[in-house]
Design a protein around this motif. Structure first.
Motif, PDB file in Angstrom:
ATOM      1  N   ASP A 131     -14.923 -36.406 119.214  1.00 34.82           N
ATOM      2  CA  ASP A 131     -14.159 -35.872 120.344  1.00 34.82           C
ATOM      3  C   ASP A 131     -13.613 -34.489 119.995  1.00 34.82           C
ATOM      4  OD1 ASP A 131     -14.601 -38.168 121.780  1.00 34.82           O
ATOM      5  OD2 ASP A 131     -12.562 -38.959 121.548  1.00 34.82           O
ATOM      6  N   HIS A 132     -13.588 -34.168 118.691  1.00 34.30           N
ATOM      7  CA  HIS A 132     -12.905 -32.957 118.235  1.00 34.30           C
ATOM      8  C   HIS A 132     -13.814 -31.976 117.510  1.00 34.30           C
ATOM      9  CE1 HIS A 132      -9.274 -35.140 119.259  1.00 34.30           C
ATOM     10  NE2 HIS A 132      -9.628 -36.118 118.454  1.00 34.30           N
ATOM     11  N   GLY A 133     -15.102 -32.256 117.389  1.00 33.45           N
ATOM     12  CA  GLY A 133     -15.976 -31.349 116.650  1.00 33.45           C
ATOM     13  C   GLY A 133     -17.444 -31.683 116.849  1.00 33.45           C
ATOM     14  N   ARG A 219     -24.664 -33.461 118.105  1.00 35.55           N
ATOM     15  CA  ARG A 219     -24.357 -32.795 119.358  1.00 35.55           C
ATOM     16  C   ARG A 219     -25.044 -33.568 120.469  1.00 35.55           C
ATOM     17  NH1 ARG A 219     -26.235 -26.918 118.649  1.00 35.55           N
ATOM     18  NH2 ARG A 219     -26.235 -26.956 120.914  1.00 35.55           N
ATOM     19  N   VAL A 220     -24.918 -33.153 121.700  1.00 37.34           N
ATOM     20  CA  VAL A 220     -25.530 -33.889 122.810  1.00 37.34           C
ATOM     21  C   VAL A 220     -27.046 -33.739 122.781  1.00 37.34           C
ATOM     22  CG1 VAL A 220     -25.682 -34.113 125.319  1.00 37.34           C
ATOM     23  CG2 VAL A 220     -23.463 -33.715 124.226  1.00 37.34           C
ATOM     24  N   HIS A 221     -27.520 -32.504 122.584  1.00 32.80           N
ATOM     25  CA  HIS A 221     -28.957 -32.244 122.530  1.00 32.80           C
ATOM     26  C   HIS A 221     -29.306 -31.770 121.121  1.00 32.80           C
ATOM     27  CE1 HIS A 221     -28.797 -32.583 126.867  1.00 32.80           C
ATOM     28  NE2 HIS A 221     -27.882 -31.632 126.901  1.00 32.80           N
ATOM     29  N   PRO A 222     -30.457 -32.180 120.583  1.00 27.76           N
ATOM     30  CA  PRO A 222     -30.756 -31.851 119.192  1.00 27.76           C
ATOM     31  C   PRO A 222     -30.887 -30.367 118.922  1.00 27.76           C
ATOM     32  CG  PRO A 222     -32.681 -32.818 120.269  1.00 27.76           C
ATOM     33  CD  PRO A 222     -31.518 -33.003 121.189  1.00 27.76           C
ATOM     34  N   GLU A 223     -31.397 -29.629 119.892  1.00 27.86           N
ATOM     35  CA  GLU A 223     -31.564 -28.195 119.742  1.00 27.86           C
ATOM     36  C   GLU A 223     -30.854 -27.489 120.887  1.00 27.86           C
ATOM     37  OE1 GLU A 223     -35.760 -27.342 117.807  1.00 27.86           O
ATOM     38  OE2 GLU A 223     -35.962 -28.691 119.530  1.00 27.86           O
ATOM     39  N   GLY A 224     -30.296 -26.365 120.600  1.00 23.00           N
ATOM     40  CA  GLY A 224     -29.576 -25.630 121.632  1.00 23.00           C
ATOM     41  C   GLY A 224     -28.868 -24.454 121.022  1.00 23.00           C
ATOM     42  N   GLU A 225     -28.052 -23.786 121.808  1.00 27.06           N
ATOM     43  CA  GLU A 225     -27.323 -22.638 121.301  1.00 27.06           C
ATOM     44  C   GLU A 225     -26.357 -23.050 120.194  1.00 27.06           C
ATOM     45  OE1 GLU A 225     -25.400 -20.380 124.298  1.00 27.06           O
ATOM     46  OE2 GLU A 225     -27.210 -20.107 125.513  1.00 27.06           O
ATOM     47  N   PHE A 226     -26.217 -22.174 119.217  1.00 32.41           N
ATOM     48  CA  PHE A 226     -25.290 -22.401 118.108  1.00 32.41           C
ATOM     49  C   PHE A 226     -23.879 -22.598 118.653  1.00 32.41           C
ATOM     50  CE2 PHE A 226     -22.467 -21.020 114.694  1.00 32.41           C
ATOM     51  CZ  PHE A 226     -23.002 -21.693 113.603  1.00 32.41           C
ATOM     52  N   ILE A 227     -23.207 -23.639 118.189  1.00 31.77           N
ATOM     53  CA  ILE A 227     -21.845 -23.927 118.636  1.00 31.77           C
ATOM     54  C   ILE A 227     -20.860 -23.224 117.698  1.00 31.77           C
ATOM     55  CG2 ILE A 227     -20.120 -25.721 119.075  1.00 31.77           C
ATOM     56  CD1 ILE A 227     -22.453 -27.669 119.538  1.00 31.77           C
ATOM     57  N   GLU A 228     -20.188 -22.223 118.197  1.00 32.90           N
ATOM     58  CA  GLU A 228     -19.207 -21.500 117.393  1.00 32.90           C
ATOM     59  C   GLU A 228     -18.021 -22.408 117.059  1.00 32.90           C
ATOM     60  OE1 GLU A 228     -19.447 -18.517 116.187  1.00 32.90           O
ATOM     61  OE2 GLU A 228     -21.171 -17.688 117.274  1.00 32.90           O
ATOM     62  N   TYR A 229     -17.518 -22.256 115.829  1.00 31.00           N
ATOM     63  CA  TYR A 229     -16.352 -23.025 115.379  1.00 31.00           C
ATOM     64  C   TYR A 229     -16.559 -24.522 115.640  1.00 31.00           C
ATOM     65  CZ  TYR A 229     -14.492 -18.291 115.658  1.00 31.00           C
ATOM     66  OH  TYR A 229     -14.318 -16.942 115.528  1.00 31.00           O
ATOM     67  N   SER A 230     -17.730 -25.012 115.238  1.00 31.19           N
ATOM     68  CA  SER A 230     -18.106 -26.396 115.587  1.00 31.19           C
ATOM     69  C   SER A 230     -17.199 -27.440 114.943  1.00 31.19           C
ATOM     70  CB  SER A 230     -19.559 -26.663 115.188  1.00 31.19           C
ATOM     71  OG  SER A 230     -19.744 -26.512 113.789  1.00 31.19           O
ATOM     72  N   HIS A 231     -16.522 -27.096 113.870  1.00 33.77           N
ATOM     73  CA  HIS A 231     -15.605 -28.053 113.242  1.00 33.77           C
ATOM     74  C   HIS A 231     -14.255 -28.102 113.947  1.00 33.77           C
ATOM     75  CE1 HIS A 231     -17.608 -28.708 109.055  1.00 33.77           C
ATOM     76  NE2 HIS A 231     -18.482 -28.688 110.036  1.00 33.77           N
ATOM     77  N   HIS A 232     -14.115 -27.289 114.966  1.00 30.06           N
ATOM     78  CA  HIS A 232     -12.831 -27.224 115.668  1.00 30.06           C
ATOM     79  C   HIS A 232     -12.961 -27.509 117.161  1.00 30.06           C
ATOM     80  CE1 HIS A 232     -10.828 -25.530 112.109  1.00 30.06           C
ATOM     81  NE2 HIS A 232     -11.942 -24.848 111.941  1.00 30.06           N
ATOM     82  N   GLN A 233     -14.164 -27.749 117.642  1.00 28.66           N
ATOM     83  CA  GLN A 233     -14.342 -28.089 119.059  1.00 28.66           C
ATOM     84  C   GLN A 233     -15.559 -28.988 119.208  1.00 28.66           C
ATOM     85  OE1 GLN A 233     -15.619 -25.123 121.823  1.00 28.66           O
ATOM     86  NE2 GLN A 233     -16.814 -23.962 120.330  1.00 28.66           N
ATOM     87  N   ARG A 234     -15.470 -29.897 120.179  1.00 30.23           N
ATOM     88  CA  ARG A 234     -16.611 -30.761 120.458  1.00 30.23           C
ATOM     89  C   ARG A 234     -17.725 -29.951 121.098  1.00 30.23           C
ATOM     90  NH1 ARG A 234     -16.473 -31.664 125.931  1.00 30.23           N
ATOM     91  NH2 ARG A 234     -14.470 -31.229 126.920  1.00 30.23           N
ATOM     92  N   ASP A 235     -18.913 -30.547 121.150  1.00 30.03           N
ATOM     93  CA  ASP A 235     -20.023 -29.939 121.868  1.00 30.03           C
ATOM     94  C   ASP A 235     -19.593 -29.729 123.320  1.00 30.03           C
ATOM     95  OD1 ASP A 235     -22.379 -29.417 123.313  1.00 30.03           O
ATOM     96  OD2 ASP A 235     -23.587 -30.693 122.015  1.00 30.03           O
ATOM     97  N   PRO A 236     -19.691 -28.504 123.847  1.00 27.64           N
ATOM     98  CA  PRO A 236     -19.280 -28.264 125.236  1.00 27.64           C
ATOM     99  C   PRO A 236     -20.026 -29.124 126.258  1.00 27.64           C
ATOM    100  CG  PRO A 236     -19.609 -26.188 124.072  1.00 27.64           C
ATOM    101  CD  PRO A 236     -20.116 -27.264 123.169  1.00 27.64           C
ATOM    102  N   SER A 238     -20.677 -32.295 125.851  1.00 27.54           N
ATOM    103  CA  SER A 238     -20.289 -33.703 125.737  1.00 27.54           C
ATOM    104  C   SER A 238     -19.089 -34.016 126.621  1.00 27.54           C
ATOM    105  CB  SER A 238     -19.954 -34.061 124.291  1.00 27.54           C
ATOM    106  OG  SER A 238     -18.709 -33.513 123.911  1.00 27.54           O
ATOM    107  N   GLN A 239     -18.919 -35.294 126.893  1.00 28.10           N
ATOM    108  CA  GLN A 239     -17.706 -35.720 127.588  1.00 28.10           C
ATOM    109  C   GLN A 239     -16.500 -35.490 126.679  1.00 28.10           C
ATOM    110  OE1 GLN A 239     -18.114 -39.685 129.130  1.00 28.10           O
ATOM    111  NE2 GLN A 239     -19.846 -39.169 130.428  1.00 28.10           N
ATOM    112  N   ALA A 240     -15.339 -35.445 127.260  1.00 30.58           N
ATOM    113  CA  ALA A 240     -14.144 -35.062 126.522  1.00 30.58           C
ATOM    114  C   ALA A 240     -13.677 -36.126 125.535  1.00 30.58           C
ATOM    115  CB  ALA A 240     -13.012 -34.740 127.496  1.00 30.58           C
TER     116      ALA A 240
END
Length: 260
Positions: A131-133, A219-236, A238-240
């Protein structure tokens, strides 16, 4: 359906278990293990309960000077460490003196997993709450990674999952594999074994060709745009909330090119 390998058969050094462990790692980049030992099942259950309480992405927390382990953390660490050693011992056909190695954990300090002289001192452990990364695509550096997953109960489509690239370059969801198994055996517990970069090098010296460090992401999809600060935010995407929970250990050795 992905076949599961009983942990007890790995413990017993079963030839069939070794063959299946190798074949799954070679074909899919991961192997599916059913945890059929009660003490480990109980430890993994408590680890997931602890991960659910996290208000941030992981334990140990990011960028802290001192890590404090609770009794639950120590118990889960020992369980995952024991399973990793069992797999390493079977694959390399070497005796890792597992009970002695496990008993050394937290023997000098309740907040320091390994004595400095311990062979597996670089090994580390995490609890995760997605939920957080998230985790972008990567390979693990160590010998073996053991991951216990609690997938969401329903609707995997819009929630983060562990994706692993197979030798055929297809991505497979480890969460979906475990979710399907748990629909058959509701109370069963599973872990996935992945091989790291050090493991790939080590196993090749043992004649185990085709065992590789698989690319994987959470993440939700195996390949996609790099998630910035991924250790500090969930996959955009994904559900909250109510995303996956996991406990993972990366087994590393002080001298990774040696199995003795």
């Amino acid at each position: 359906m992905h076949n599961s390998i009983p942990l007890s058969s790995i413990h017993d050094k079963s030839f069939k278990a070794r063959r299946e462990l190798l074949e799954q790692a070679q074909d899919f980049g991961f192997a599916l293990i059913e945890v059929d030992e009660l003490k480990h099942i109980e430890a993994l259950n408590t680890g997931i309960e602890e991960a659910q309480k996290l208000g941030s992405f992981r334990f140990p927390p990011i960028n802290v000077e001192r890590i404090e382990y609770s009794e639950v953390h120590r118990t889960v660490f020992k369980a995952l460490f024991s399973i990793a050693l069992e797999c390493l011992s079977l694959l390399t056909e070497q005796d890792e003196h597992i009970s002695t190695q496990v008993n050394a954990l937290f023997s000098e300090s309740e907040h320091e997993p390994f004595p400095l002289h311990h062979d597996f001192h670089p090994t580390f452990f995490n609890l995760f709450n997605y939920d957080h990364g998230a985790l972008n695509t990567h390979q693990d550096r160590g010998l073996i990674t053991i991951i216990h997953i609690q997938p969401p109960n329903t609707d995997l489509e819009h929630k983060s999952a562990l994706w692993i690239e197979g030798a055929d370059q297809k991505w497979r969801s480890g969460d979906a594999v475990i979710h399907a198994k748990q629909s058959e055996k509701v109370h069963a517990k599973y872990v996935l074994m992945l091989v790291g970069e050090e493991g790939e090098r080590l196993f090749s010296t043992c004649g185990l060709e085709g065992v590789y460090a698989a690319d994987h992401s959470v993440r939700v999809h195996p390949e996609g745009e790099f998630i910035e600060y991924s250790h500090h935010q969930r996959d955009p995407d994904s559900q909250a909330e109510l995303n996956r929970l996991s406990a993972a250990l990366i087994l590393q050795k002080t001298i990774p090119d040696s199995i003795n």
